[in-house]
Design a protein around this motif. Structure first.
Motif, short mmCIF file in Angstrom:
data_model
loop_
_atom_site.label_atom_id
_atom_site.label_comp_id
_atom_site.label_asym_id
_atom_site.label_seq_id
_atom_site.Cartn_x
_atom_site.Cartn_y
_atom_site.Cartn_z
N ALA A 195 0.83 -1.21 0.00
CA ALA A 195 0.00 0.00 0.00
C ALA A 195 0.86 1.26 0.00
O ALA A 195 0.59 2.22 -0.73
CB ALA A 195 -0.93 -0.01 1.22
N ARG A 196 1.93 1.26 0.79
CA ARG A 196 2.81 2.44 0.84
C ARG A 196 3.56 2.63 -0.47
O ARG A 196 3.75 3.77 -0.93
CB ARG A 196 3.78 2.31 2.01
N ALA B 293 1.18 4.16 -2.94
CA ALA B 293 0.94 5.56 -2.61
C ALA B 293 2.15 6.42 -2.96
O ALA B 293 2.00 7.53 -3.50
CB ALA B 293 0.60 5.71 -1.13
N ASP B 294 3.34 5.92 -2.68
CA ASP B 294 4.56 6.66 -3.02
C ASP B 294 4.67 6.89 -4.52
O ASP B 294 5.27 7.88 -4.96
CB ASP B 294 5.80 5.92 -2.51
N ALA B 295 4.10 5.95 -5.30
CA ALA B 295 4.14 6.08 -6.76
C ALA B 295 3.01 6.95 -7.29
O ALA B 295 2.89 7.14 -8.50
CB ALA B 295 4.09 4.70 -7.42
N GLY B 296 2.15 7.45 -6.39
CA GLY B 296 1.12 8.39 -6.80
C GLY B 296 -0.30 7.87 -6.81
O GLY B 296 -1.23 8.63 -7.13
N ALA B 297 -0.51 6.59 -6.47
CA ALA B 297 -1.86 6.03 -6.49
C ALA B 297 -2.64 6.43 -5.24
O ALA B 297 -2.07 6.59 -4.15
CB ALA B 297 -1.81 4.52 -6.61
N ALA B 298 -3.94 6.55 -5.39
CA ALA B 298 -4.83 6.60 -4.23
C ALA B 298 -5.09 5.16 -3.83
O ALA B 298 -5.31 4.30 -4.69
CB ALA B 298 -6.14 7.30 -4.60
N ALA C 174 -6.14 -1.08 9.43
CA ALA C 174 -6.43 -0.39 8.16
C ALA C 174 -6.28 1.11 8.33
O ALA C 174 -5.69 1.80 7.48
CB ALA C 174 -7.84 -0.73 7.68
N GLU C 175 -6.78 1.64 9.43
CA GLU C 175 -6.69 3.08 9.66
C GLU C 175 -5.25 3.53 9.86
O GLU C 175 -4.85 4.61 9.41
CB GLU C 175 -7.53 3.46 10.88
N ALA C 176 -4.43 2.69 10.51
CA ALA C 176 -3.03 3.06 10.74
C ALA C 176 -2.27 3.17 9.42
O ALA C 176 -1.50 4.12 9.21
CB ALA C 176 -2.37 2.03 11.65
N THR C 177 -2.47 2.21 8.52
CA THR C 177 -1.80 2.27 7.22
C THR C 177 -2.30 3.45 6.40
O THR C 177 -1.51 4.19 5.79
CB THR C 177 -2.01 0.97 6.44
N ALA C 178 -3.62 3.65 6.40
CA ALA C 178 -4.18 4.76 5.63
C ALA C 178 -3.69 6.11 6.17
O ALA C 178 -3.36 7.02 5.40
CB ALA C 178 -5.71 4.72 5.67
N GLU C 179 -3.60 6.23 7.50
CA GLU C 179 -3.13 7.48 8.09
C GLU C 179 -1.66 7.72 7.76
O GLU C 179 -1.25 8.86 7.50
CB GLU C 179 -3.32 7.44 9.61
N ALA C 180 -0.84 6.66 7.75
CA ALA C 180 0.57 6.81 7.39
C ALA C 180 0.70 7.32 5.96
O ALA C 180 1.57 8.16 5.66
CB ALA C 180 1.30 5.49 7.56
N ILE C 181 -0.14 6.83 5.07
CA ILE C 181 -0.12 7.28 3.68
C ILE C 181 -0.53 8.75 3.59
O ILE C 181 0.11 9.56 2.91
CB ILE C 181 -1.03 6.40 2.81
N ARG C 182 -1.59 9.11 4.28
CA ARG C 182 -2.05 10.50 4.25
C ARG C 182 -1.02 11.44 4.86
O ARG C 182 -0.82 12.56 4.38
CB ARG C 182 -3.39 10.62 4.97
N ALA C 183 -0.34 10.97 5.93
CA ALA C 183 0.67 11.80 6.56
C ALA C 183 1.84 12.09 5.64
O ALA C 183 2.55 13.09 5.80
CB ALA C 183 1.18 11.11 7.84
N SER C 184 2.04 11.22 4.65
CA SER C 184 3.11 11.42 3.67
C SER C 184 2.64 12.17 2.44
O SER C 184 3.36 12.26 1.44
CB SER C 184 3.69 10.06 3.26
#
Length: 269
Positions: A26-27, A30-35, A46-56
């Protein structure tokens, strides 16, 4: 000329993204630009991973799903499209064996254990891929699916026959679906890891772990990020002419004459 892996403008669904390989995938997406729709059986993960992505600086939504529920595939796809607008990529990472069913010889495996392992590793994959492909077809622009298999699906899997059979099913499913939907612009591939250290990996005693590591040509186990790199490649346009394939990410383990012999406490792959 620099080579860039870009998923900008695309939406990816990652099943089992709350930890381990799934979170790493997932990260990477996201780093490559995908939602990214982060799917897990536990909302906190699920929320922890999603929040880490949003924080970046990325875009991500958590989706709670029990993949053993026959309706989960439909709900995951519906929730993703409602929240993120479309689906372009699916990665089916969730699965497992030892945490759900003890390792035992085939004649000791109960029917319900066989069924559970197949539900966890193959049946949900079929259901979620089926619903995703229906969405790909309705959108009309193709898509990419990457399944997570295991070297247990291409080698023997003593004391874990249900797991090996389920993972072998993913390899076959990958080939068949890639063949069937290639004309629709849908690519389907599989990444088959060897021994990868994650929170869900079976603990191994020091001596046995050393023996196992010594059987791997690269003389070490892998990590979740290395599997995620392979998944990212296959999901991206760098692999636009690759479909129906299983990429072994195993440090060369399957290139050797054989892995460790069966034992009462095998180390899974």
């Amino acid at each position: 000329m620099a080579v860039e892996v870009s998923l900008t403008g695309r939406v990816a669904v990652v099943a089992g993204a709350g930890r381990g390989i799934g979170a790493a995938v997932a990260r990477r997406f996201a780093d490559a630009g995908a939602a990214v729709a982060v799917v897990d059986s536990r909302l906190d993960r699920a929320e922890a991973t999603a929040e880490a992505i949003r924080a970046s600086g990325g875009t991500s939504v958590p989706i709670l799903a029990d993949l053993l529920d026959a309706r989960s595939g439909t709900r995951i796809v519906t929730d993703t499209v409602r929240n993120l607008g479309r689906i372009d990529i699916l990665a089916t990472v969730a699965g497992g064996s030892w945490a759900y069913v003890p390792y035992r010889r085939m004649h000791e495996v109960a029917d319900d254990e066989w069924e559970l392992i197949h539900q966890l590793n193959l049946t949900y994959v079929f259901r979620l891929a089926r619903e995703t492909i229906r969405t790909f077809l309705s959108q009309g622009h193709g898509g990419a699916i990457v399944h997570i298999g295991s070297i247990a699906g291409v080698l023997s899997s003593p004391s874990a026959v249900a797991y090996g059979a389920a993972k072998a099913g993913i390899v076959s499913l990958t080939r068949s679906v890639a063949h069937e939907y290639g004309p629709d612009g849908i690519r389907v591939n599989c990444v088959a890891p060897g021994r990868i250290e994650t929170p869900a990996t079976t603990p191994a005693a020091g001596e046995r772990m050393a023996d196992f590591t010594n059987s791997i040509p690269l003389r070490r186990t892998g990590n979740a990020g290395e599997v995620a790199d392979a998944v990212l490649f296959l999901a991206s346009d760098l692999a636009r002419y690759i479909t129906g394939q299983t990429l072994l990410v195993d440090g060369g383990a399957t290139a050797t004459p054989g892995l460790l012999p069966a034992s009462d406490t095998p180390t899974p792959c």
